[in-house]
Write an enzyme that holds these catalytic residues in place. Structure first.
Site, PDB file in Angstrom:
ATOM      1  N   ARG A   1      53.358  29.997  91.261  1.00 21.20           N
ATOM      2  CA  ARG A   1      53.392  28.970  92.305  1.00 21.20           C
ATOM      3  C   ARG A   1      54.120  27.718  91.843  1.00 21.20           C
ATOM      4  NH1 ARG A   1      49.371  32.464  93.181  1.00 21.20           N
ATOM      5  NH2 ARG A   1      48.410  32.681  95.251  1.00 21.20           N
TER       6      ARG A   1
ATOM      7  N   ASP B   1      40.687  41.009  90.026  1.00 21.91           N
ATOM      8  CA  ASP B   1      41.436  41.619  88.919  1.00 21.91           C
ATOM      9  C   ASP B   1      40.548  41.920  87.711  1.00 21.91           C
ATOM     10  OD1 ASP B   1      43.690  41.363  90.482  1.00 21.91           O
ATOM     11  OD2 ASP B   1      44.339  39.490  89.549  1.00 21.91           O
TER      12      ASP B   1
HETATM   13  O1  LIG Z   1      47.835  35.219  94.800  1.00 21.98           O
HETATM   14  C1  LIG Z   1      47.748  35.616  93.627  1.00 21.98           C
HETATM   15  O2  LIG Z   1      48.220  34.976  92.674  1.00 21.98           O
HETATM   16  C2  LIG Z   1      47.035  36.887  93.368  1.00 21.98           C
HETATM   17  C3  LIG Z   1      46.243  37.432  94.349  1.00 21.98           C
HETATM   18  C4  LIG Z   1      45.492  38.682  94.192  1.00 21.98           C
HETATM   19  O3  LIG Z   1      46.111  39.675  94.967  1.00 21.98           O
HETATM   20  P1  LIG Z   1      45.813  39.866  96.548  1.00 21.98           P
HETATM   21  O4  LIG Z   1      46.362  38.728  97.291  1.00 21.98           O
HETATM   22  O5  LIG Z   1      46.541  41.143  96.910  1.00 21.98           O
HETATM   23  O6  LIG Z   1      44.326  40.004  96.646  1.00 21.98           O
HETATM   24  C5  LIG Z   1      45.425  39.148  92.738  1.00 21.98           C
HETATM   25  O7  LIG Z   1      45.030  40.486  92.667  1.00 21.98           O
HETATM   26  C6  LIG Z   1      46.743  38.958  92.024  1.00 21.98           C
HETATM   27  O8  LIG Z   1      46.629  39.329  90.679  1.00 21.98           O
HETATM   28  C7  LIG Z   1      47.177  37.520  92.052  1.00 21.98           C
HETATM   29  C1  LIG Z   2      47.110  42.551  90.821  1.00 22.07           C
HETATM   30  C2  LIG Z   2      47.746  41.869  89.876  1.00 22.07           C
HETATM   31  O1  LIG Z   2      48.966  41.261  90.000  1.00 22.07           O
HETATM   32  P1  LIG Z   2      50.100  41.416  91.114  1.00 22.07           P
HETATM   33  O2  LIG Z   2      49.450  41.709  92.426  1.00 22.07           O
HETATM   34  O3  LIG Z   2      50.806  40.118  91.061  1.00 22.07           O
HETATM   35  O4  LIG Z   2      50.992  42.535  90.661  1.00 22.07           O
HETATM   36  C3  LIG Z   2      47.116  41.658  88.551  1.00 22.07           C
HETATM   37  O5  LIG Z   2      47.689  40.903  87.752  1.00 22.07           O
HETATM   38  O6  LIG Z   2      46.050  42.241  88.258  1.00 22.07           O
END
Ligand SMILES: O=C(O)C1=C[C@@H](OP(=O)(O)O)[C@@H](O)[C@H](O)C1
Ligand SMILES: C=C(OP(=O)(O)O)C(=O)O
Length: 446
Positions: A34, A329
């Protein structure tokens, strides 16, 4: 970066003496992505310290350059971004390759959707298999349009950004910070107010950082666990300073390792404690974990603290489904802790685990089974029978998934026999120093 052409790098973890010492895990991955994206959409310079220099984030940095921002590494984990302003992205001359990263890809799709440009999005085999319709649906409502794509809107795909983006009110169909963030980033370029409603609150780093960069954004509670987020479009974002705290999702690995390796006493510094990310710590404490928090401080709306973790006798617990977004995660490494606990751990509402870097429900169950742990998947729930110890001796298939690799290696540090993983290469996406850092605490890998 893709790994398909490089040979797999297997590794074995074996029963280790007490883990001790102090470590700082790398910068938070969500905040790092971000900071680069908002820096690129701002006027002036953004200085970032503590950036995660993992492959996922480096791919986002590359895509910001391809879209016209000046992105420079000015020191260790220190980066400078000179942005192009809201809706100022230039037409990229190369496809944007996000490697293994869902976050980078989906957030940049949102940012591109608000600009009158065309960009090609691609990634590795894991990312190409992940659903993109969930982001494309709202972006099309805002005026973006998909040229070509893989089956069901999957990568590789061409996205034509909107010439005159429209603000929308959007209810996210699943709790997903990536969907929410994509809509908000596209909404930056739209006149009027873009609103996202989520029934379960997901991580709010985009909202906090947008405010930090000068946007007008208001978040209010909605229903029992949800939020309504209203962003006023077409702000002038100003470059800002961003200090990236340590990633709680990465801290989870040394933390669980310290809990299950007898006699361990480990300190982890600067761990981000945003309440929308701390479900794992809550759950581990319910299981009996000794986790002490001190040195609480905050930066740009993101709190952090030092954690002291001591080996603990854990007991099985039930984890409610509404906790899932705050630890989405972390279920893989929680399943490892559950295997070493006494009694049954039931984790409910894990459907979103099926659409991550791998099908994490199946891959986690397979990781445990091959090491002698009894585990059941029932609908969207995972049930682990903790026996107080794990036999080990299994070869774990990592399926291009960094968190499977790290979870399995943590398991091997306390199991009766060693645990082997077939490939450690993907650990570099989120935690490039995982192996040396764990070794410095006493982990035995070979
Ligand atoms: O917005 C983010 O930085 C993230 C959101 C999550 O995914 P989802 O938006 O699919 O839940 C997470 O699993 C990912 O590792 C990072
Ligand atoms: C789900 C993950 O990341 P991304 O969705 O960014 O691949 C993660 O880091 O566990």
């Amino acid at each position: 970066m893709t790994h398909s052409a490089t040979p797999a790098t297997p590794l074995e973890a074996r029963s280790s003496g007490p883990l001790t010492g102090k470590a700082r895990v790398p910068g938070d991955k969500s905040i790092s992505h971000r900071a680069l994206i908002l820096g690129a959409l701002s006027v002036g310079e953004t200085r970032i310290s503590g950036l995660l220099e993992g492959e996922d984030v480096l791919n986002t940095a590359k895509s910001m350059r391809a879209l016209g921002a000046r992105v420079e590494r000015i020191g260790e984990f220190a980066w400078s971004v000179h942005g192009v302003g809201v809706a100022g992205f230039a037409q990229p001359e190369v496809p944007l390759d996000f490697g293994n990263s869902g976050t980078g890809c989906r957030l940049v799709m949102g940012a591109v959707a608000g600009c009158p440009i065309t960009a090609v999005f691609d990634g590795d085999a894991s990312l190409r298999s992940r659903p993109m319709r969930r982001v494309l649906d709202p972006l099309e409502l805002m005026g973006a349009c998909v040229g070509s794509s893989g089956e069901g809107g999957r990568l590789p795909l061409t996205l034509n950004g909107a010439r005159d983006p429209l603000p929308i009110l959007y209810r996210t169909p699943v709790a997903s910070a990536q969907i929410k963030s994509a809509v908000l980033l596209a909404g930056l370029a739209a006149p009027g107010v873009t609103t996202v409603i989520e029934t379960e609150a997901s991580r709010d780093h985009t909202e906090l950082m947008l405010k930090h960069f000068g946007a007008q954004i208001v978040s209010t509670p909605e229903g029992g666990h949800g939020r309504k987020i209203a962003l006023t479009g077409q702000p002038e974002l100003h470059g800002a300073e961003v200090v990236v705290p340590a990633d709680p999702s990465s801290a989870a690995f040394p933390l669980v390792a310290a809990l299950i390796v007898e006699g361990s006493d480990v300190v982890l510094s600067d761990v981000m404690t945003n309440p929308l990310r701390t479900g794992l710590f809550t759950t581990l404490r319910e299981m009996g974990a000794s986790i002490e928090q001190s040195h609480v401080r905050g930066d740009a709306g993101e709190p952090m603290a030092q954690f002291r973790v001591r080996a603990s006798r854990l007991r099985g617990v039930e984890v409610p489904p509404e906790r899932a977004p705050s630890m989405i995660d972390e279920y893989l490494v929680l399943a490892v802790a559950a295997a070493f606990a006494e009694g049954t751990t039931i984790m409910r509402g894990l459907q979103e685990l099926r659409v991550k870097e791998s099908d994490r429900l199946e891959a986690t169950a397979a990781m445990l089974r091959v090491n002698g742990v009894k585990v059941e998947i029932s609908g969207n729930d995972m049930i682990v029978e903790g026996m107080g110890h794990v036999e080990g001796d299994g070869l774990v298939a990592t399926h291009m998934d960094h968190r499977i690799a790290m979870s399995a290696l943590v398991m091997g540090l306390a199991s009766d026999k060693p645990v082997k993983v077939d490939d450690t290469a993907f650990i570099a996406t989120s935690f490039p120093d995982f192996i040396p850092m764990m070794r410095s605490l006493g982990a035995e890998f070979s």
